[in-house]
Write an enzyme that holds these catalytic residues in place. Structure first.
Site, PDB file in Angstrom:
ATOM      1  N   LYS A  45      47.042 -65.818 -72.170  1.00 51.42           N
ATOM      2  CA  LYS A  45      47.525 -64.444 -72.334  1.00 51.42           C
ATOM      3  C   LYS A  45      46.503 -63.710 -73.205  1.00 51.42           C
ATOM      4  CE  LYS A  45      51.073 -61.493 -72.612  1.00 51.42           C
ATOM      5  NZ  LYS A  45      50.454 -60.684 -71.570  1.00 51.42           N
ATOM      6  N   ASN A  69      53.282 -53.702 -63.630  1.00 56.28           N
ATOM      7  CA  ASN A  69      53.703 -54.153 -64.961  1.00 56.28           C
ATOM      8  C   ASN A  69      53.183 -53.228 -66.037  1.00 56.28           C
ATOM      9  OD1 ASN A  69      51.877 -55.486 -67.220  1.00 56.28           O
ATOM     10  ND2 ASN A  69      50.836 -55.822 -65.246  1.00 56.28           N
ATOM     11  N   GLY A  72      52.258 -54.238 -72.043  1.00 54.74           N
ATOM     12  CA  GLY A  72      51.783 -53.648 -73.298  1.00 54.74           C
ATOM     13  C   GLY A  72      51.147 -54.657 -74.241  1.00 54.74           C
ATOM     14  N   LEU A  73      50.561 -55.711 -73.653  1.00 55.29           N
ATOM     15  CA  LEU A  73      49.828 -56.730 -74.423  1.00 55.29           C
ATOM     16  C   LEU A  73      50.675 -57.371 -75.534  1.00 55.29           C
ATOM     17  CD1 LEU A  73      46.440 -54.774 -74.647  1.00 55.29           C
ATOM     18  CD2 LEU A  73      46.906 -56.757 -73.199  1.00 55.29           C
ATOM     19  N   CYS A 128      42.905 -53.635 -69.374  1.00 55.32           N
ATOM     20  CA  CYS A 128      44.346 -53.359 -69.281  1.00 55.32           C
ATOM     21  C   CYS A 128      44.518 -51.832 -69.170  1.00 55.32           C
ATOM     22  CB  CYS A 128      45.069 -53.890 -70.514  1.00 55.32           C
ATOM     23  SG  CYS A 128      46.818 -53.430 -70.514  1.00 55.32           S
ATOM     24  N   ASN A 190      41.010 -56.216 -62.891  1.00 57.33           N
ATOM     25  CA  ASN A 190      42.330 -56.144 -63.504  1.00 57.33           C
ATOM     26  C   ASN A 190      43.191 -55.212 -62.623  1.00 57.33           C
ATOM     27  OD1 ASN A 190      44.546 -56.113 -65.363  1.00 57.33           O
ATOM     28  ND2 ASN A 190      43.127 -56.395 -67.070  1.00 57.33           N
ATOM     29  N   THR A 191      44.365 -54.849 -63.085  1.00 57.01           N
ATOM     30  CA  THR A 191      45.310 -54.097 -62.266  1.00 57.01           C
ATOM     31  C   THR A 191      44.891 -52.635 -62.067  1.00 57.01           C
ATOM     32  OG1 THR A 191      46.577 -53.673 -64.270  1.00 57.01           O
ATOM     33  CG2 THR A 191      47.275 -55.524 -62.911  1.00 57.01           C
TER      34      THR A 191
HETATM   35  C1  SIN Z   1      49.742 -56.922 -70.537  1.00 56.80           C
HETATM   36  O1  SIN Z   1      49.973 -57.964 -71.139  1.00 56.80           O
HETATM   37  O2  SIN Z   1      50.128 -55.837 -70.953  1.00 56.80           O
HETATM   38  C2  SIN Z   1      48.934 -56.949 -69.251  1.00 56.80           C
HETATM   39  C3  SIN Z   1      47.523 -57.267 -69.550  1.00 56.80           C
HETATM   40  C4  SIN Z   1      46.536 -56.504 -68.739  1.00 56.80           C
HETATM   41  O3  SIN Z   1      46.887 -55.661 -67.925  1.00 56.80           O
HETATM   42  O4  SIN Z   1      45.347 -56.737 -68.938  1.00 56.80           O
END
Ligand code: SIN
Length: 305
Positions: A45, A69, A72-73, A128, A190-191
């Site tokens: 993570k 998603n 928010g890390l 992110c 990434n997304t």
């Molecule tokens: C998250 O944990 O918020 C997602 C991480 C990411 O989009 O890089």
């Protein structure tokens, strides 16, 4: 004899599949489970300097062809998370520590602390799309990407991977900047930044309003990104985005990826997805006369003079 093993920046993987950051990697135990299920490596993570709760819920919207998603890390901070890495290492596969920070100094400090935990490489989350002051806000200009990579490289002696955002007009410029900064490999993508609205509630569904789209819907963007990056840099590229079968992985490999990461595919298929992807790649190799993964990397490009 078909050979699935790959070597990336000195890391030896028994096969080209890796657990992507963000799914089943909050704990050492879950990463161990993924390693035992057959992944060639696991990525943690994304971890920061301090504990962080993340965004208010709802944090996930399940869509027909992917997930949106806005976590928010959330993470317990590097000092507490270190114990999870010790457990993950028992899986016997390379463990890559994902980190995020708000500036070069913070990221360098995290890279150094991450190395002390015993990880085999550091992955910089420069991508992110929904965390204010972090991720893509640090990774969207070539100048900052270069500088962050430089600082991370100075702070540790293990390989540094830069995970880049597709929410840009030129991901290959970001990749070139990471390479100039000394990054050892690129992780893409990434997304994609997105939103879902409930017509009934007349408001965005996610607590953070904006989130990141993953899963099969983004695979063509990921494959195109890897294809472009492969032509722009000399360092290895690791592909990620919408992979859940051997053919998906082969698309990325032929675009130029030396290995692939799987995240949302684990969400939808469970940890068996790693074994399935490997079996299907092997079958394709047997049927098409390939004996080593490296023979397929980048073959979708015109022959270089
Ligand atoms: C998250 O944990 O918020 C997602 C991480 C990411 O989009 O890089």
């Amino acid at each position: 004899m078909t050979h699935l093993g790959v070597e990336i920046c000195g890391l030896k993987l028994k096969n080209p599949t890796m657990l992507a950051s963000g799914v089943l990697d909050e704990t050492g135990r879950s990463m161990l489970e993924v390693a035992c299920a057959g992944a060639g490596a696991v990525v943690t993570k994304s971890v920061g300097a301090q504990p962080r709760h993340g965004h208010p819920s709802p944090c996930i919207v399940e869509l027909q062809d992917g997930l949106l998603n806005a976590m928010g890390l959330p993470n317990p901070g590097i000092d507490i998370y270190a114990a999870e890495i010790l457990e993950a290492k028992m899986g016997g596969v390379p463990v890559i520590g994902s980190i995020f920070g708000g500036d070069e100094r913070e990221i360098a400090d995290l890279a150094s602390k991450m190395q002390v935990t015993g990880v085999d490489a550091v992955e910089l989350n420069l991508s992110c799309p929904h965390a204010k002051g972090y991720g893509a806000e640090i990774g969207s200009t070539p100048e900052l990407v270069e500088s962050v990579c430089k600082h991370a490289k100075r702070a540790c002696s293990i390989p540094v991977f830069a995970k880049l955002t597709p929410n840009t007009s030129s991901i290959s410029s970001l990749a070139q900047a990471a390479e100039r900064g000394g990054a050892d490999a690129i992780v893409a993508i990434n997304t994609l930044k997105g939103m879902a609205i409930s017509p009934v509630a007349k408001m965005p569904i996610l607590g953070n309003k904006v989130g990141g789209l993953s899963g099969p819907a983004i695979r063509p963007v990921g494959v195109r990104s890897v294809y472009e990056i492969f032509e722009a840099v000399k360092i290895p590229v690791i592909g990620v985005g919408g992979i859940s079968c051997g053919y998906d992985a082969l698309e990325y490999i032929m675009a130029g990826a030396v290995a692939v990461q799987i995240g949302t595919g684990v969400w939808s298929e469970g940890v068996g997805v790693f074994g399935k992807v490997c079996r299907e790649i092997m079958q394709f190799m047997d049927e098409n006369g390939y004996s080593d993964i490296s023979e397929m990397v980048g073959v979708a490009h015109p022959a270089r003079p």
